[in-house]
Design a protein around this motif. Sequence first.
Motif, PDB file in Angstrom:
ATOM      1  N   LEU A 199       0.915  -1.325  -0.049  1.00  0.00           N
ATOM      2  CA  LEU A 199      -0.074   0.003  -0.013  1.00  0.00           C
ATOM      3  C   LEU A 199       0.745   1.420   0.043  1.00  0.00           C
ATOM      4  O   LEU A 199       0.387   2.233  -0.058  1.00  0.00           O
ATOM      5  N   GLY A 200       2.150   1.169   0.063  1.00  0.00           N
ATOM      6  CA  GLY A 200       2.914   2.394   0.143  1.00  0.00           C
ATOM      7  C   GLY A 200       3.215   3.050   1.369  1.00  0.00           C
ATOM      8  O   GLY A 200       3.718   4.137   1.329  1.00  0.00           O
ATOM      9  N   ILE A 201       2.561   2.439   2.550  1.00  0.00           N
ATOM     10  CA  ILE A 201       2.745   3.250   3.659  1.00  0.00           C
ATOM     11  C   ILE A 201       4.158   3.334   4.268  1.00  0.00           C
ATOM     12  O   ILE A 201       4.682   4.212   4.843  1.00  0.00           O
ATOM     13  N   GLN A 202       4.967   2.368   4.072  1.00  0.00           N
ATOM     14  CA  GLN A 202       6.273   1.886   4.665  1.00  0.00           C
ATOM     15  C   GLN A 202       7.228   3.075   4.323  1.00  0.00           C
ATOM     16  O   GLN A 202       8.200   3.627   4.877  1.00  0.00           O
ATOM     17  N   LYS A 203       7.089   3.436   2.744  1.00  0.00           N
ATOM     18  CA  LYS A 203       8.018   4.426   2.222  1.00  0.00           C
ATOM     19  C   LYS A 203       7.928   6.058   2.826  1.00  0.00           C
ATOM     20  O   LYS A 203       8.930   6.623   2.955  1.00  0.00           O
ATOM     21  N   TYR A 204       6.693   6.168   3.323  1.00  0.00           N
ATOM     22  CA  TYR A 204       6.549   7.492   3.981  1.00  0.00           C
ATOM     23  C   TYR A 204       6.858   7.431   5.399  1.00  0.00           C
ATOM     24  O   TYR A 204       7.398   8.349   6.123  1.00  0.00           O
ATOM     25  N   GLU A 205       6.739   5.998   6.207  1.00  0.00           N
ATOM     26  CA  GLU A 205       7.424   6.206   7.424  1.00  0.00           C
ATOM     27  C   GLU A 205       8.974   5.984   7.588  1.00  0.00           C
ATOM     28  O   GLU A 205       9.448   6.738   8.313  1.00  0.00           O
ATOM     29  N   ASP A 206       9.414   5.598   6.490  1.00  0.00           N
ATOM     30  CA  ASP A 206      10.839   5.463   6.255  1.00  0.00           C
ATOM     31  C   ASP A 206      11.362   7.114   6.189  1.00  0.00           C
ATOM     32  O   ASP A 206      12.273   7.666   6.717  1.00  0.00           O
ATOM     33  N   LEU A 207      10.542   7.818   5.224  1.00  0.00           N
ATOM     34  CA  LEU A 207      10.966   9.279   4.988  1.00  0.00           C
ATOM     35  C   LEU A 207      10.829  10.246   6.294  1.00  0.00           C
ATOM     36  O   LEU A 207      11.989  10.844   6.597  1.00  0.00           O
ATOM     37  N   SER A 209      11.300   8.990   9.452  1.00  0.00           N
ATOM     38  CA  SER A 209      12.300   8.403  10.181  1.00  0.00           C
ATOM     39  C   SER A 209      13.792   9.171   9.752  1.00  0.00           C
ATOM     40  O   SER A 209      14.396   9.660  10.573  1.00  0.00           O
ATOM     41  N   GLU A 210      13.777   9.446   8.409  1.00  0.00           N
ATOM     42  CA  GLU A 210      15.144   9.934   7.839  1.00  0.00           C
ATOM     43  C   GLU A 210      15.198  11.323   8.264  1.00  0.00           C
ATOM     44  O   GLU A 210      16.086  12.068   8.806  1.00  0.00           O
ATOM     45  N   LEU A 211      13.909  12.144   8.243  1.00  0.00           N
ATOM     46  CA  LEU A 211      13.701  13.647   8.528  1.00  0.00           C
ATOM     47  C   LEU A 211      14.263  13.724  10.125  1.00  0.00           C
ATOM     48  O   LEU A 211      14.894  14.765  10.529  1.00  0.00           O
ATOM     49  N   ARG A 524       8.363  21.066  10.430  1.00  0.00           N
ATOM     50  CA  ARG A 524       7.298  21.408   9.799  1.00  0.00           C
ATOM     51  C   ARG A 524       6.974  20.143   8.612  1.00  0.00           C
ATOM     52  O   ARG A 524       6.003  19.829   8.682  1.00  0.00           O
ATOM     53  N   LEU A 525       8.068  19.807   8.082  1.00  0.00           N
ATOM     54  CA  LEU A 525       7.689  18.681   7.135  1.00  0.00           C
ATOM     55  C   LEU A 525       7.564  17.412   7.902  1.00  0.00           C
ATOM     56  O   LEU A 525       6.840  16.567   7.371  1.00  0.00           O
ATOM     57  N   ILE A 526       8.106  17.214   9.175  1.00  0.00           N
ATOM     58  CA  ILE A 526       7.700  15.816   9.957  1.00  0.00           C
ATOM     59  C   ILE A 526       6.305  15.976  10.416  1.00  0.00           C
ATOM     60  O   ILE A 526       5.394  14.837  10.051  1.00  0.00           O
ATOM     61  N   HIS A 527       5.741  16.950  10.782  1.00  0.00           N
ATOM     62  CA  HIS A 527       4.371  17.432  11.163  1.00  0.00           C
ATOM     63  C   HIS A 527       3.430  17.130   9.823  1.00  0.00           C
ATOM     64  O   HIS A 527       2.367  16.463  10.126  1.00  0.00           O
ATOM     65  N   LYS A 528       3.930  17.586   8.646  1.00  0.00           N
ATOM     66  CA  LYS A 528       3.160  17.570   7.457  1.00  0.00           C
ATOM     67  C   LYS A 528       3.098  16.255   7.197  1.00  0.00           C
ATOM     68  O   LYS A 528       1.844  15.724   6.573  1.00  0.00           O
TER      69      LYS A 528
END
Length: 704
Positions: A199-207, A209-211, A524-528
């Motif tokens: 479903l593509g959820i993991q790639k946003y979780e990884d992003l 975490s990187e931020l 801001r990006l993490i909250h977004k």
Amino acid sequence: MTIREIELNNFRIYKGKNKIDLSPNGDRNLIIVSGNNGFGKTTFLMSLVWCLYGKNMAKVDELYRKEIDEKGGYSKYIGNSLNFEAHKEGATRFSVAVTFTDVEIPDTPCTEITIVRSYDSATNYDDELEILIDGRKSDLFSGTKEEIAKEEEIFIRDYILPIEIAKFFFFDAEKIVSFAQINTPEQRKDLSLAYSQVLGIQKYEDLKSELIRIQDDYRKASAKPQEKLEFDRLISAIKIKEENIESLTDEISNLEDDRVIKRHDSSELQSKLIREGDLMSVDELERLNDRKTELYTSLKDTEDGLKDFYSLIPFGLSGGLLARLISQLENEKAYKQNILQLEGVNDKTDVILGDIEEAKKDLEFRIDLRTRDFYETQIRKLIKRHFYNDLDDSKFEHFSILHDFSQGQTEEFTRLIMKIKNSKSSFETLFNQYTKLKAELFTIEKNIREAEKKAESDYVQNLRARKEKLDREIDFIGEEIGKKQTEIESLKEQVVAHKKQKESLSKKIEVSDQNRAVDNEATRLIHKIQKFLIRFKDEKKKALAQKLESKLQSYLHKTNLVKKVIVDINGNGDDVDISLFGYDDRKIDNSILSMGERQMFASALLSALVDETEIEFPVFIDSPMQKFDPLHTKNVLTKFYPNVSKQVILFPLLKKELTEDEYHYIQPIVSKSYLINNEKGVSHFIEVKPDNLFEEYNKIENAN
């Protein structure tokens, strides 16, 4: 992407080079590959999985894991894959090559990618992997031989197909019913992680975490000396523990490989003992050993499920405290909402009073201060009474916030409470299952022991001594694995604690002026991303539920079976639960579904997942028409297989799994068709026109 061609070279039943073109043709997306039992349909599918994942192929399907265990480990399993006739002629090497087209690699234009995996039975060492881009080796992979091999394995998972979701694209249609039969938390966790990937959820979780990692780096740079020391200590502790977890995981993997080999050797010694005693037939022994292996697997899954419940016991014992905590959290939530509403009332009242003050400027007479105060007080009371009479701040007069949970923490705690409430019946079911499995395993082991000859000859005593030694070593390995798994769980808990400490410390650090802009942007990006993930998961679960519901109602001939589907995505996407509800609005227990209905559920789920994913990959389906009645057969042929992917390869057994009448449903969209013929124990592909598939099959059958 599509697979243009597959080449099998001296692989198992296929002698020499055997190429097969699998290119679809526009809307004609189906390719048929058929042959009699034992001619190599399943071997063909297995060769593709092996080419992509090598020794990790056991992670794709339970079938491969069982076969590897039965053969005594991966080396023995794959080492015996050299074609027998080729071996007699002196060949030692076999390989499988898969050529892909329409693959997108960032900053690397290419027309096609060929993956070649080979093995030399003479050296009996690791298999070799080679990736060719447009027919040539690429400078994408560099370093030592081991480093290049690792990069190539990662490349396949990143740009071809992640191994976690390969189960959705390579499957035996009869066995995908397992998706509808998740019995343990461990099975649910594995499948949930696969859903999250698809479903593509993991790639946003990884992003995200990187931020957070980048923000931590900038905050550490702004920290005071003492804070920096503490930050470094926590980061170092997290890194060391994560490395320890990785090391322990590798050790467990090696121990499990060693246990598989020893179990295989013990089983062979057991066979010799029984043959010496002549008390049990070889077939009966094989049947008992197969059941014994199944029981070991089921016991492990059940034990993992029970372990998951053990962690809930302390919470269950603290029921009274948890009840008070729930009440406190509910009151805190109501208190916060009350405050927000009161602030809203006061803001609106201030606006009204301000408007009145403006209107007073046009009066020709003066209003004294006492009168103004009287009316202002009354206006505030009346607005609150008549427009916001549901507000009651009196009950919070002496209330104080103790915990101040965030919304995420409250949701997490609520899920824990629900899990505890639902755990009793699940625990009892698992415990009863565990007891039955242990009892059956004990009986089987007793029967096998009794069948072993109690002779006194040196040969038999030597066999028994060797077997007993192996069994003790197997038990010891099991204990070591258990200890290391416990250690891993402890380390994971410590990592979570350290990360929370680091997060708390990070929030306290005053960011320097030069880093403040970057820190603010990262925040801001993490909250977004966090807000986006909430919406994204909500959209995905609704979309998946709607698609699954629609497909189920389309595929199933029982129109009154499933009314509604609910999909829950909890945590970081690593807990996905799919529930079916009937027309009486009760949750459907999947165990009451027939095997055909379970297969239709699994098929509908696969189709819905493929619709929701951005991954375009060919779908390979073995035994495609098992367990279906005529109505389900028509539905799956006309609605599922034509639409599940742009390239679908079916491996049916003609006349049994796919009749000529059934074939007519899909014939207009069949791009290519192949028959696997076998002569003197060697198989090869014969391409036939789709219109003549059954006619050519009958000719070959008659000739044989």
